[in-house]
Each structure stands twice: as C-alpha cells, then as structure tokens.
Motif scaffolding. Structure first.
Motif, mmCIF file in Angstrom:
data_model
loop_
_atom_site.group_PDB
_atom_site.id
_atom_site.type_symbol
_atom_site.label_atom_id
_atom_site.label_comp_id
_atom_site.label_asym_id
_atom_site.label_seq_id
_atom_site.Cartn_x
_atom_site.Cartn_y
_atom_site.Cartn_z
ATOM 1 N N GLN A 42 56.940 -14.170 -17.206
ATOM 2 C CA GLN A 42 57.016 -12.822 -17.760
ATOM 3 C C GLN A 42 57.279 -12.971 -19.247
ATOM 4 N N VAL A 43 56.391 -12.397 -20.068
ATOM 5 C CA VAL A 43 56.499 -12.551 -21.514
ATOM 6 C C VAL A 43 56.459 -11.191 -22.202
ATOM 7 N N THR A 44 56.974 -11.164 -23.413
ATOM 8 C CA THR A 44 56.893 -9.979 -24.264
ATOM 9 C C THR A 44 55.819 -10.243 -25.306
ATOM 10 N N VAL A 45 54.861 -9.333 -25.402
ATOM 11 C CA VAL A 45 53.810 -9.442 -26.406
ATOM 12 C C VAL A 45 54.145 -8.482 -27.540
ATOM 13 N N LEU A 46 54.181 -9.017 -28.750
ATOM 14 C CA LEU A 46 54.454 -8.222 -29.951
ATOM 15 C C LEU A 46 53.154 -8.053 -30.727
ATOM 16 N N TYR A 47 52.869 -6.821 -31.115
ATOM 17 C CA TYR A 47 51.652 -6.526 -31.864
ATOM 18 C C TYR A 47 52.040 -6.136 -33.290
ATOM 19 N N PHE A 48 51.369 -6.730 -34.257
ATOM 20 C CA PHE A 48 51.659 -6.477 -35.663
ATOM 21 C C PHE A 48 50.433 -5.911 -36.373
ATOM 22 N N ALA A 49 50.694 -5.083 -37.383
ATOM 23 C CA ALA A 49 49.672 -4.566 -38.298
ATOM 24 C C ALA A 49 48.493 -3.973 -37.527
ATOM 25 N N LYS A 50 47.297 -4.446 -37.796
ATOM 26 C CA LYS A 50 46.079 -3.885 -37.201
ATOM 27 C C LYS A 50 46.077 -4.022 -35.680
ATOM 28 N N SER A 51 46.683 -5.069 -35.140
ATOM 29 C CA SER A 51 46.702 -5.227 -33.686
ATOM 30 C C SER A 51 47.555 -4.140 -33.022
ATOM 31 N N ALA A 52 48.620 -3.699 -33.700
ATOM 32 C CA ALA A 52 49.443 -2.603 -33.178
ATOM 33 C C ALA A 52 48.649 -1.296 -33.205
ATOM 34 N N GLU A 53 47.913 -1.098 -34.281
ATOM 35 C CA GLU A 53 47.086 0.104 -34.399
ATOM 36 C C GLU A 53 46.023 0.134 -33.300
ATOM 37 N N LEU A 54 45.364 -0.986 -33.073
ATOM 38 C CA LEU A 54 44.280 -1.038 -32.095
ATOM 39 C C LEU A 54 44.775 -0.964 -30.643
ATOM 40 N N SER A 55 45.919 -1.562 -30.374
ATOM 41 C CA SER A 55 46.449 -1.542 -29.009
ATOM 42 C C SER A 55 47.235 -0.267 -28.722
ATOM 43 N N GLY A 56 47.719 0.385 -29.787
ATOM 44 C CA GLY A 56 48.552 1.559 -29.618
ATOM 45 C C GLY A 56 49.984 1.215 -29.243
ATOM 46 N N LEU A 57 50.339 -0.058 -29.361
ATOM 47 C CA LEU A 57 51.667 -0.530 -28.971
ATOM 48 C C LEU A 57 52.245 -1.439 -30.035
ATOM 49 N N LYS A 58 53.569 -1.478 -30.096
ATOM 50 C CA LYS A 58 54.246 -2.479 -30.920
ATOM 51 C C LYS A 58 54.671 -3.657 -30.059
ATOM 52 N N GLU A 59 54.931 -3.381 -28.774
ATOM 53 C CA GLU A 59 55.240 -4.470 -27.847
ATOM 54 C C GLU A 59 55.019 -4.007 -26.421
ATOM 55 N N GLU A 60 54.853 -4.977 -25.537
ATOM 56 C CA GLU A 60 54.735 -4.699 -24.113
ATOM 57 C C GLU A 60 55.167 -5.924 -23.328
ATOM 58 N N GLU A 61 55.590 -5.678 -22.103
ATOM 59 C CA GLU A 61 55.973 -6.761 -21.203
ATOM 60 C C GLU A 61 54.786 -7.079 -20.300
ATOM 61 N N LEU A 62 54.487 -8.337 -20.166
ATOM 62 C CA LEU A 62 53.467 -8.786 -19.218
ATOM 63 C C LEU A 62 54.147 -9.633 -18.160
ATOM 64 N N VAL A 63 53.884 -9.330 -16.910
ATOM 65 C CA VAL A 63 54.438 -10.116 -15.815
ATOM 66 C C VAL A 63 53.319 -10.935 -15.196
ATOM 67 N N ALA A 64 53.670 -12.019 -14.606
ATOM 68 C CA ALA A 64 52.730 -12.881 -13.880
ATOM 69 C C ALA A 64 51.615 -13.437 -14.764
ATOM 70 N N VAL A 65 51.968 -13.860 -15.970
ATOM 71 C CA VAL A 65 51.003 -14.546 -16.828
ATOM 72 C C VAL A 65 50.947 -15.997 -16.366
ATOM 73 N N PRO A 66 49.755 -16.510 -16.037
ATOM 74 C CA PRO A 66 49.647 -17.898 -15.579
ATOM 75 C C PRO A 66 50.153 -18.862 -16.654
ATOM 76 N N THR A 67 50.798 -19.922 -16.208
ATOM 77 C CA THR A 67 51.264 -20.941 -17.149
ATOM 78 C C THR A 67 51.170 -22.314 -16.488
ATOM 79 N N PRO A 68 50.697 -23.322 -17.205
ATOM 80 C CA PRO A 68 50.196 -23.244 -18.585
ATOM 81 C C PRO A 68 48.881 -22.467 -18.633
ATOM 82 N N ILE A 69 48.567 -21.957 -19.815
ATOM 83 C CA ILE A 69 47.350 -21.181 -20.045
ATOM 84 C C ILE A 69 46.793 -21.586 -21.402
ATOM 85 N N SER A 70 45.470 -21.629 -21.517
ATOM 86 C CA SER A 70 44.896 -21.948 -22.825
ATOM 87 C C SER A 70 45.097 -20.739 -23.740
ATOM 88 N N SER A 71 45.174 -20.995 -25.021
ATOM 89 C CA SER A 71 45.337 -19.891 -25.969
ATOM 90 C C SER A 71 44.135 -18.945 -25.897
#
Length: 87
Positions: free
Chosen positions: A4-33
């Motif tokens: 479970q990770v917290t994704v932080l969005y900055f600048a243009k990515s925050a504008e495009l996603s409509g979020l400054k942050e969100e929690e993601l659960v069940a992200v596979p790990t390891p995972i390629s970038s």
C-alpha cells in the motif's frame, strides 16, 4: 507480494489527475518503473501528456521510467514529478 503506497502528484500531474495525493492498495512489488507508470496511467489517462517528460520518485529517490525494478513497501511514497519551470 503487494504494498500500500501513497502517490503524490506535483505541478502539472496534480492538475491532470485532479489530485494532490492518493492511496493505492495492492500494488505489486517488485514492479518495474514502467509498469508502475502504466498503473497510474490506467487510473488517470490524462497523465499521458507527460509520457516522456515525467520521472517518478520512490522514497525520495528519482527513478527513470523503464525496466528498473522498484521494491515497494507498505507506507512508501511515490511522487509523480513532471518537468518544472521557473526563474
């Protein structure tokens, strides 16, 4: 394994996603970038305009989008960092 990770969005990515942050659960790990970026694109398709300009930061360490494997742990932060401009 998953994390479970917290994704932080900055600048243009925050504008495009409509979020400054969100929690993601069940992200596979390891995972390629690249797969991590693809996961974020599935959630927020408008981020595609940043496709070749964005970098990710995992635990405050920059990670180029590609084949690099990223080991995520519960509580880790993943930042979406678009190109920044300023003077």
């Amino acid at each position: 394994m998953t994390a479970q990770v917290t994704v932080l969005y900055f600048a243009k990515s925050a504008e495009l996603s409509g979020l400054k942050e969100e929690e993601l659960v069940a992200v596979p790990t390891p995972i390629s970038s690249q797969d991590l970026w693809s996961l974020l694109l599935q959630r927020h398709p408008r981020l595609c305009v940043l496709q070749h300009q964005v970098v990710l930061a995992v635990r405050q360490q920059y990670v180029a989008i590609g084949d690099e494997l990223v080991a995520l742990g519960d509580g880790d932060e993943v930042a979406v960092v678009p190109p920044l401009s300023g003077g």
